[in-house]
Each structure stands twice: as C-alpha cells, then as structure tokens.
Motif scaffolding. Structure first.
Motif, mmCIF file in Angstrom:
data_model
loop_
_atom_site.group_PDB
_atom_site.id
_atom_site.type_symbol
_atom_site.label_atom_id
_atom_site.label_comp_id
_atom_site.label_asym_id
_atom_site.label_seq_id
_atom_site.Cartn_x
_atom_site.Cartn_y
_atom_site.Cartn_z
ATOM 1 N N LEU A 1 0.668 -0.966 0.029
ATOM 2 C CA LEU A 1 0.185 -0.224 -0.250
ATOM 3 C C LEU A 1 0.895 0.684 -0.133
ATOM 4 N N VAL A 2 1.523 1.544 0.722
ATOM 5 C CA VAL A 2 2.857 3.188 0.691
ATOM 6 C C VAL A 2 3.025 2.544 -0.508
ATOM 7 N N ALA A 3 3.581 1.862 -0.610
ATOM 8 C CA ALA A 3 4.331 1.865 -2.010
ATOM 9 C C ALA A 3 4.187 2.205 -3.294
ATOM 10 N N ARG A 4 2.654 2.234 -3.098
ATOM 11 C CA ARG A 4 2.378 3.050 -3.923
ATOM 12 C C ARG A 4 2.492 4.578 -3.767
ATOM 13 N N TYR A 5 2.753 4.874 -2.967
ATOM 14 C CA TYR A 5 3.175 6.365 -2.710
ATOM 15 C C TYR A 5 4.454 6.784 -3.080
ATOM 16 N N GLY A 6 4.977 5.549 -3.611
ATOM 17 C CA GLY A 6 6.970 5.411 -2.925
ATOM 18 C C GLY A 6 7.862 5.862 -1.934
ATOM 19 N N ILE A 7 6.648 4.920 -0.566
ATOM 20 C CA ILE A 7 7.889 4.695 0.201
ATOM 21 C C ILE A 7 8.246 3.403 0.815
ATOM 22 N N SER A 8 8.779 3.660 1.131
ATOM 23 C CA SER A 8 9.859 1.757 1.045
ATOM 24 C C SER A 8 9.614 1.726 2.624
ATOM 25 N N MET A 9 8.769 0.766 3.132
ATOM 26 C CA MET A 9 8.834 -0.108 4.177
ATOM 27 C C MET A 9 8.590 -1.194 4.486
ATOM 28 N N MET B 1 -8.313 -1.957 11.691
ATOM 29 C CA MET B 1 -7.917 -1.865 10.029
ATOM 30 C C MET B 1 -8.135 -0.727 9.758
ATOM 31 N N PRO B 2 -9.097 0.026 9.511
ATOM 32 C CA PRO B 2 -9.066 1.496 9.646
ATOM 33 C C PRO B 2 -8.624 2.467 10.222
ATOM 34 N N GLU B 3 -9.075 1.474 11.830
ATOM 35 C CA GLU B 3 -7.648 3.092 12.687
ATOM 36 C C GLU B 3 -5.966 2.798 12.209
ATOM 37 N N GLU B 4 -5.435 1.511 11.738
ATOM 38 C CA GLU B 4 -3.866 1.247 11.172
ATOM 39 C C GLU B 4 -4.547 2.576 10.219
ATOM 40 N N ILE B 5 -4.489 2.203 9.665
ATOM 41 C CA ILE B 5 -4.880 2.759 8.543
ATOM 42 C C ILE B 5 -4.509 4.778 8.070
ATOM 43 N N ALA B 6 -5.282 5.442 9.379
ATOM 44 C CA ALA B 6 -6.451 6.016 9.335
ATOM 45 C C ALA B 6 -4.659 7.041 9.807
ATOM 46 N N TYR B 7 -4.025 5.819 10.406
ATOM 47 C CA TYR B 7 -2.604 6.183 11.595
ATOM 48 C C TYR B 7 -1.578 6.413 10.572
ATOM 49 N N TYR B 8 -1.146 5.672 9.735
ATOM 50 C CA TYR B 8 0.241 5.652 8.322
ATOM 51 C C TYR B 8 -0.809 6.906 7.884
ATOM 52 N N HIS B 9 -1.957 7.380 7.097
ATOM 53 C CA HIS B 9 -2.375 8.489 6.195
ATOM 54 C C HIS B 9 -1.866 9.700 7.674
ATOM 55 N N ARG B 10 -1.706 9.678 8.983
ATOM 56 C CA ARG B 10 -1.036 11.325 9.405
ATOM 57 C C ARG B 10 0.036 10.591 9.647
ATOM 58 N N MET B 11 0.296 9.800 9.631
ATOM 59 C CA MET B 11 2.233 9.679 10.302
ATOM 60 C C MET B 11 3.414 9.767 8.767
ATOM 61 N N LEU B 12 2.521 9.303 7.606
ATOM 62 C CA LEU B 12 3.352 9.230 6.625
ATOM 63 C C LEU B 12 2.582 10.636 5.274
ATOM 64 N N ILE C 1 0.015 10.255 3.351
ATOM 65 C CA ILE C 1 -0.696 9.044 2.167
ATOM 66 C C ILE C 1 -1.602 9.342 1.595
ATOM 67 N N GLY C 2 -2.171 9.875 1.091
ATOM 68 C CA GLY C 2 -3.827 9.678 -0.058
ATOM 69 C C GLY C 2 -4.339 11.320 0.455
ATOM 70 N N ILE D 1 -8.280 4.918 3.618
ATOM 71 C CA ILE D 1 -8.784 3.032 3.597
ATOM 72 C C ILE D 1 -10.304 2.595 2.871
ATOM 73 N N ASP D 2 -10.563 3.852 1.518
ATOM 74 C CA ASP D 2 -10.943 3.480 1.068
ATOM 75 C C ASP D 2 -10.281 2.147 -0.178
ATOM 76 N N GLU D 3 -9.418 2.801 -0.611
ATOM 77 C CA GLU D 3 -8.269 2.060 -1.216
ATOM 78 C C GLU D 3 -7.404 0.938 -0.816
ATOM 79 N N ALA D 4 -7.414 0.490 0.464
ATOM 80 C CA ALA D 4 -6.986 -0.528 1.079
ATOM 81 C C ALA D 4 -7.872 -1.640 1.584
#
Length: 239
Positions: free
Chosen positions: A34-42, A55-66, A68-69, A76-79
């Motif tokens: 998922l994050v590789a779609r935004y050019g991030i390697s993890m 899952m929604p809480e986890e995805i929202a967390y990575y939106h805030r931290m990274l 992305i989206g 969340i919809d994309e995921a």
C-alpha cells in the motif's frame, strides 16, 4: 500447558486471520504494498506496533504519520478495495479447520468469530472457503470499541452468539477462545476464558510464547480433537 477438560464447553470463539485462515503472510506484504503506491519503502516489521488495531484505525494512523492519501477516508477506501480482492480469492483455510468446525457442530457447540478485521472482508473469506454457515455471530474490535489488547471483543462475541441462539450467557470458564495473537490470548485469559493457542508461522508471535499462554496448544487444527465432553484437546504428545 496441560489440556485438562473442565467439562462441556458452552461456546467456541474463533479469531479469523492467522487462526482460521492463512492470511497473515498477505497482511505482512499488504501494508508495504500500500505505501509503495506512494513511493515509500517499508518492511513488515515497521508495522508491528499497530498490529492490534482495527484496520481503519491502522490505515488512518499511517495517513497521519506518512501523509499518504488525500484523506484517511480515501486511503481506507483504497486499502479496502485491495483487500476485498485478496479476501474474496486468495485467502485459504488452515489445514483441519473445516473438520474441526464440523465436529463442534456435530456435538452442538455454538461458534462465533471475534476479529480485528473488517466484517465484510471476513465474510468474503468465509464464503470463499465455504464455512460461513457455521458461525452464529461475527463481531469486530471496531464494534466492540477496543482492540484485542482488551477482552471486550470476546465478551461481545459471546453475548451476540448467545442472543442469536437464544441461550443464557455462560461463565467465561466454560467458553474457549481460539487465537494465534499473543495479545489476544493474554486478554482473553485475563477475562477468564480458556484458550487454544494456534501457532501461525507467518505471524509475529514466537511459538514458545504462544504455547505458554494457553491451556491447549497446536501448530495446526489437524492436531485438535474433541474429548468426551466436547472440550478441545491436542492429539500430539509434546512430552
């Protein structure tokens, strides 16, 4: 631990991912994908700290931290779209699961699912594998309002199961929780449930830790049987 029966179980509550279905390998690659779609390697290890979240809480967390989206909701919809495809076609049962569910059904033990995964994704996997008809209730941590680091989702699953079957809510000591996640085994045990620890070699929990945190331990459901009272027991002699 010893697999000593306390008497006839009144219900079984199953985790889904890593327990009923072999999906943790997919999840470990999903977030990097998922994050590789935004050019991030993890790596999968980068996501370990949020594993207990829904899952929604986890995805929202990575939106805030990274960052992305376009928004947390858009990410969340994309995921979810990515995951629907995987759960509908790629996620398969662990060996022995169907036979064990059939054995529980044959002796009249009602079963439910308590999961951190979105309900629609779990139902896709259950239908794809032909086991959706076994479960009287399916409850998520989002519905329970707490992660599996707390026993709320198991309590809610038991309540919903009993309501669906028209039976009284039994003592937790008469209910078995089947889990691969260490935090789920610990929280359910703290609430008085008896536990079957199912080792998932694709997961993050160490095998010895899972084995120490349950009453019955198995590597696969093919090792499980029901004793004369209907309680789960491991048929493998581990010395």
């Amino acid at each position: 631990m010893n697999d000593v029966s306390r008497g006839r179980p009144q219900a079984f509550i199953f985790d889904c991912d890593g327990t009923l279905v072999r999906s943790m390998g997919m999840w470990l690659s999903f977030y990097p994908e998922l994050v590789a779609r935004y050019g991030i390697s993890m790596t999968p290890e980068d996501f370990a700290a949020t594993e207990s979240l829904a899952m929604p809480e986890e995805i929202a967390y990575y939106h805030r931290m990274l960052g992305i989206g376009e928004s947390a909701e858009a990410l969340i919809d994309e995921a979810r779209e990515m995951l629907r495809e995987k759960y509908a076609h790629d996620v398969l049962l662990r060996p022995g699961v169907r036979a064990f569910l059939e054995a529980a059904h044959a002796v009249g033990i009602p079963v439910a699912i308590a999961t951190s995964t979105d309900e629609d994704l779990v139902r896709l996997a259950l239908a794809h594998n032909g086991i959706d008809g076994f479960f009287s209730a399916l409850v998520t941590t989002e519905q329970a309002g707490a992660s599996k680091e707390h026993p709320d989702v198991y309590d809610l699953a038991l309540e919903c199961l009993c309501e669906a079957r028209g039976i009284a809510v039994p003592d937790h000591a008469d209910v078995w929780v089947f889990e691969d996640a260490l935090f789920g085994l610990m929280s359910s045990g703290s609430a008085g449930y008896r536990r079957v620890g199912v080792y998932d070699y694709e997961g993050r929990a160490a095998r010895d830790d899972v084995q120490r945190t349950c009453e019955v331990f198995v590597d696969e459901f093919t090792e499980l049987a029901l004793d004369a009272d209907g309680a789960p027991t491991c048929e493998v002699d581990r010395g």
